[in-house]
Scaffold this motif. Structure first.
Motif, PDB file in Angstrom:
ATOM      1  N   VAL A   1      10.028 -21.966 -12.246  1.00 15.51           N
ATOM      2  CA  VAL A   1       9.722 -21.119 -11.092  1.00 15.51           C
ATOM      3  C   VAL A   1       9.707 -19.660 -11.527  1.00 15.51           C
ATOM      4  N   GLU A   2       8.687 -18.923 -11.082  1.00 16.05           N
ATOM      5  CA  GLU A   2       8.587 -17.495 -11.374  1.00 16.05           C
ATOM      6  C   GLU A   2       8.426 -16.727 -10.079  1.00 16.05           C
ATOM      7  N   PHE A   3       9.245 -15.721  -9.891  1.00 17.24           N
ATOM      8  CA  PHE A   3       9.205 -14.894  -8.690  1.00 17.24           C
ATOM      9  C   PHE A   3       8.283 -13.703  -8.934  1.00 17.24           C
ATOM     10  N   LYS A   4       7.495 -13.392  -7.900  1.00 12.32           N
ATOM     11  CA  LYS A   4       6.602 -12.243  -7.958  1.00 12.32           C
ATOM     12  C   LYS A   4       6.795 -11.405  -6.706  1.00 12.32           C
ATOM     13  N   PHE A   5       6.738 -10.113  -6.881  1.00 14.30           N
ATOM     14  CA  PHE A   5       6.919  -9.217  -5.756  1.00 14.30           C
ATOM     15  C   PHE A   5       5.611  -9.110  -4.964  1.00 14.30           C
ATOM     16  N   LYS A   6       5.728  -9.184  -3.657  1.00 17.50           N
ATOM     17  CA  LYS A   6       4.558  -9.015  -2.797  1.00 17.50           C
ATOM     18  C   LYS A   6       4.191  -7.537  -2.689  1.00 17.50           C
ATOM     19  N   ARG A   7       2.882  -7.271  -2.665  1.00 21.13           N
ATOM     20  CA  ARG A   7       2.445  -5.898  -2.502  1.00 21.13           C
ATOM     21  C   ARG A   7       2.568  -5.506  -1.033  1.00 21.13           C
ATOM     22  N   VAL A   8       3.208  -4.428  -0.778  1.00 25.92           N
ATOM     23  CA  VAL A   8       3.426  -3.943   0.582  1.00 25.92           C
ATOM     24  C   VAL A   8       2.455  -2.793   0.832  1.00 25.92           C
ATOM     25  N   TYR A   9       1.570  -2.978   1.785  1.00 20.35           N
ATOM     26  CA  TYR A   9       0.585  -1.960   2.109  1.00 20.35           C
ATOM     27  C   TYR A   9       1.142  -1.006   3.151  1.00 20.35           C
ATOM     28  N   SER A  10       0.659   0.221   3.103  1.00 19.54           N
ATOM     29  CA  SER A  10       1.115   1.229   4.056  1.00 19.54           C
ATOM     30  C   SER A  10       0.595   0.921   5.458  1.00 19.54           C
TER      31      SER A  10
END
Length: 474
Positions: A428-437
């Motif tokens: 399992v690999e965790f990835k950060f979600k891109r947070v849009y303004s």
């Protein structure tokens, strides 16, 4: 070079010369027989004729001499090795490592051991310095005064203990308070009696102090309250142990952490392979008596993708572990599996892409005389996940007294460690979600808004917010 060193150097040189003269004067003179010179007549020698060996002998003279030399060389090597392995005088690095692995570490510093090996074995309290001896006389007089005061306090305590509570003003409560105050003052007098004694200080610095005595516990606590206490409290604040794990916490016990004979500094990031073996704790307490403690190792940064948050996991739990000032070593792998071990050791690991995990080591003191039910602990915490130290503390009435911490991240050996420990999720690999303004796009205003038309194309190079080539703020 200081003035004290300049004054002491001639005395030290004279002591060394006397030591070498005495050592060489006791050595027997070695005699050897050699062949006569060519210009000397062999018939005039006065040496006794030696009988030649028989022809039927199985060994020649050359072989016998070689055997004797080899035996003498082996004996000399053995004696030299014994001298180098003396924990009082050794200075060799390999000998120090071997003594540490044998469980008998060298005494004091290497400079001290070198000085003892090259000088006479004069007792520390008999050093030939007039000022030193005069100061020791004053210290002995002060110690006698403290001993007399200790005897008076002991008499007061015995007299108060023999007095019935109804004859003491204030009753049983005032009697107990008075006894506690007298006993506290008695411990202070015991410390003051030996606090300036150079022999006591030397024993403590050499690691030979008896921690059952209050003076050595006082020195140990004073040493710990310096840099080690500041570092551990700094880690508690920097890594947000308070309030993430406990609402408030101030350690009162020195806890050192060792993995495979390697001392771990608080907060360091360790390789996953090192944590496969349970660590060893050195827990030094500063108050007298034996007590029972619980040891908890927990991970407070377990990612949960479903709730998008972090949870806690118990990596180790043992209770009813005996601890005393003179026995500080606590190997977590050697606890009684039937009466003390509640949750077995789980290696530290972190999945790929996740931030570092904080693995905290807590020592919690149990109530005096209370033994925890190991079967109940196994029933409550065998699942490991969702462990709460605050709930464990409140449920069983424990007091956190000691703390240490290390961290772990994903490395090249983590997958193998998880596989050997039977832990799933290595792939399992965790990835950060891109947070849009969520802010609305700002419209052009002022000079730029007026010159958006093609006829002002020559001025667009002076602006960054025209016709989609904008790179300014929105």
């Amino acid at each position: 070079m200081s003035s004290c060193q300049r004054a002491a150097r001639p005395l030290l040189q004279s002591l060394r010369q006397e030591y070498l003269i005495r050592r060489t004067s006791h050595l027997p003179r070695a005699f050897s027989t050699s062949a006569p010179r060519q210009d000397e007549d062999p018939t005039t020698t006065t040496t006794a004729p030696s009988t030649p060996p028989p022809i039927s002998s199985t060994k020649s003279m050359d072989q016998l001499e070689a055997a004797a030399n080899s035996m003498g060389g082996e004996t000399r090597k053995f004696r030299m090795k014994e001298r180098l392995l003396d924990r009082e005088t050794t200075t060799a690095h390999w000998a120090e490592r071997k003594l540490i692995s044998m469980g008998t570490p060298p005494v004091g510093s290497r400079r001290r051991r070198a000085a003892l090996r090259t000088s006479e074995n004069v007792p520390f309290e008999q050093l030939p310095y007039q000022c030193f001896q005069e100061a020791r006389k004053i210290l002995q007089e002060d110690r006698q005064e403290k001993i007399q005061a200790i005897a008076k306090e002991l008499a007061k305590i015995k007299r108060l203990e023999d007095t019935p509570a109804d004859q003491v003003p204030g009753g049983e409560r005032k009697k107990n308070l008075r006894l506690a105050s007298l006993r506290k003052y008695l411990e202070e007098l015991k410390i003051l009696a030996d606090v300036n004694d150079p022999v006591v200080k030397r024993k403590f610095e050499d690691g030979l102090g008896d921690m059952d005595k209050p003076i050595y516990r006082y020195y140990a606590e004073k040493k710990w309250r310096g840099m080690p206490y500041r570092i551990i409290t700094q880690r508690i604040q920097q890594l947000n142990i308070v309030p993430d794990v406990l609402p408030k916490f101030d350690p009162t016990v020195d806890v050192e952490l060792f993995f495979r004979r390697i001392k771990v500094n608080p907060g360091v990031i360790l390789d996953s392979r090192i944590t496969e073996v349970p660590p060893r704790l050195k827990v030094q307490v500063f108050n007298p008596g034996e007590r029972l403690v619980s040891i908890v190792v927990m991970d407070s940064d377990v990612p949960n993708p479903e709730t998008d948050s972090f949870e806690r996991r118990c990596h180790y739990l043992a209770a009813n572990v005996s601890l005393s000032p003179n026995e500080p070593s606590l190997p977590l792998g050697n606890v009684d599996k039937e009466k003390q071990l509640a949750v077995r050791w789980l290696p530290a690991f972190s999945q790929k892409g996740a931030p570092y995990h904080r693995l905290s080591v807590f020592v919690l003191e149990q109530k005096p005389g209370e033994i925890l039910d190991i079967a109940k602990l196994r029933e409550l915490y065998s699942g490991r996940d969702g462990f709460s130290l605050k709930s464990y503390r409140d449920k069983f009435g424990l007091t956190p007294v000691g703390f240490n911490i290390f961290r772990t991240v994903w490395d090249e050996s983590t997958a193998g460690v998880m596989e050997r420990a039977g832990v799933p999720g290595a792939d399992v690999e965790f990835k950060f979600k891109r947070v849009y303004s969520m802010k609305e796009e700002k419209k052009a205003r002022g000079w730029e808004a007026k010159r958006q038309k093609p006829k002002y194309r020559g001025l667009w190079k002076y602006s960054k917010r025209i016709h989609g080539i904008s790179r300014g703020r929105r």
